[in-house]
Design an enzyme around this catalytic site. Sequence first.
Site, PDB file in Angstrom:
ATOM      1  N   CYS A   1      -5.390   5.761  -6.888  1.00 37.97           N
ATOM      2  CA  CYS A   1      -3.975   5.551  -7.429  1.00 37.97           C
ATOM      3  C   CYS A   1      -2.897   4.256  -7.144  1.00 37.97           C
ATOM      4  O   CYS A   1      -1.758   4.869  -6.070  1.00 37.97           O
ATOM      5  CB  CYS A   1      -3.020   6.739  -7.844  1.00 37.97           C
ATOM      6  SG  CYS A   1      -1.515   7.377  -8.260  1.00 37.97           S
TER       7      CYS A   1
ATOM      8  N   CYS B   1       0.346   5.445  -7.067  1.00 37.73           N
ATOM      9  CA  CYS B   1       0.914   6.321  -6.010  1.00 37.73           C
ATOM     10  C   CYS B   1       0.849   5.485  -4.408  1.00 37.73           C
ATOM     11  O   CYS B   1       1.920   5.643  -3.592  1.00 37.73           O
ATOM     12  CB  CYS B   1      -0.491   7.695  -5.492  1.00 37.73           C
ATOM     13  SG  CYS B   1      -0.596   8.424  -7.381  1.00 37.73           S
ATOM     14  N   ASP B   2       0.230   4.218  -4.382  1.00 38.24           N
ATOM     15  CA  ASP B   2      -0.186   3.946  -2.968  1.00 38.24           C
ATOM     16  C   ASP B   2       0.263   2.318  -3.162  1.00 38.24           C
ATOM     17  O   ASP B   2       0.156   2.352  -1.967  1.00 38.24           O
ATOM     18  CB  ASP B   2      -1.664   3.653  -2.481  1.00 38.24           C
ATOM     19  CG  ASP B   2      -1.923   5.400  -2.512  1.00 38.24           C
ATOM     20  OD1 ASP B   2      -1.080   6.598  -1.942  1.00 38.24           O
ATOM     21  OD2 ASP B   2      -3.102   5.611  -2.707  1.00 38.24           O
TER      22      ASP B   2
END
Length: 325
Positions: free
Chosen positions: A148, A151-152
């Site tokens: 992701c 997300c990261d």
Amino acid sequence: MFQITLEDISGESDVERDLDVAIVGGGPAGLTAALYAGRSMLKTVVFEKLSIGGQIAVTDDVDNYPGIESIKGPELAKRMEKHAKKFGAHIVFAEVTRIRKEGEGKFVLETTEGEFRAKAVIWATGAEPRKLGVPGEKEFTGRGVSYCAVCDGPFFKGKEVAVIGGGDSAFTEGLYLTNIVKKVYLIHRRDQFRAQKIYVEQMKKKPNVEFLLNKVVVEFVGDKMLKGLRLRDTKTGEESFLEVDAAFIYIGLRPMNDLVKDFVDLDERGFALVGEDTRTKTPGLFVAGDGRVKPLRQVVTAVADGAVAAMMADEYIRELEAHGG
């Protein structure tokens, strides 16, 4: 992690297996559904076969959840679990192996801990990223290997990263990363892409993108964190090493909807065709979280689904009881 026995649900064997709401899946959607169902005074159990938290349990840092600037994924999962239990929801660590419907408001869940009955079921098993299945992938997940970018990606600002895949997700997430990182290596096993042409053309115009085609990852290499990838050319067999700080894998998602495929309309990839109300074609069955068709799969969208599903289940049960069900 707190694990209850069946006796902890109820002291009477006839009662402990008769529920208002059975929630299958202990990720953000399932735990939020449990929280809201518990607040509605519904007898609620979450069934989880592995560990609480779903994908956030293997996410190092979460920094895009509103009101929480940064939190470790496992800690967020623990807080969600505690919050759900505060309102009376219970968690049973068991795998659901089959669901039967024996009439209006009568679902039977066969589990590794025996059978349970429920008036409504919230299916929140989500979807899991398809894995490459090569050495180092599991070991470095959350430590440089990610599924992701939203997300990261921000954790690798100014770094060099790899994106693995050739579909829409690989390109859209790769385009997102180009605005954050120093360089993106897009690795694909072929020289043709499944992604829409518009995404491919946009990526080609980015000055900080390099395409590595006809290449496959054969190993993720590092110590405490990922240091690079060992690649193999699919045509020549020649191996090489690519030094990167992170690798984002996009070779598809696998929705875990097999057990409800007879009760829910699915798209060609297996995702549940349900709307924002999470209702399915089967009264009393709701799908929340990453397992349904949706444009964005994030913690915030999962918890929204969970809240809606619990409210819809409460409404369904009240209508059922009003008609003598």
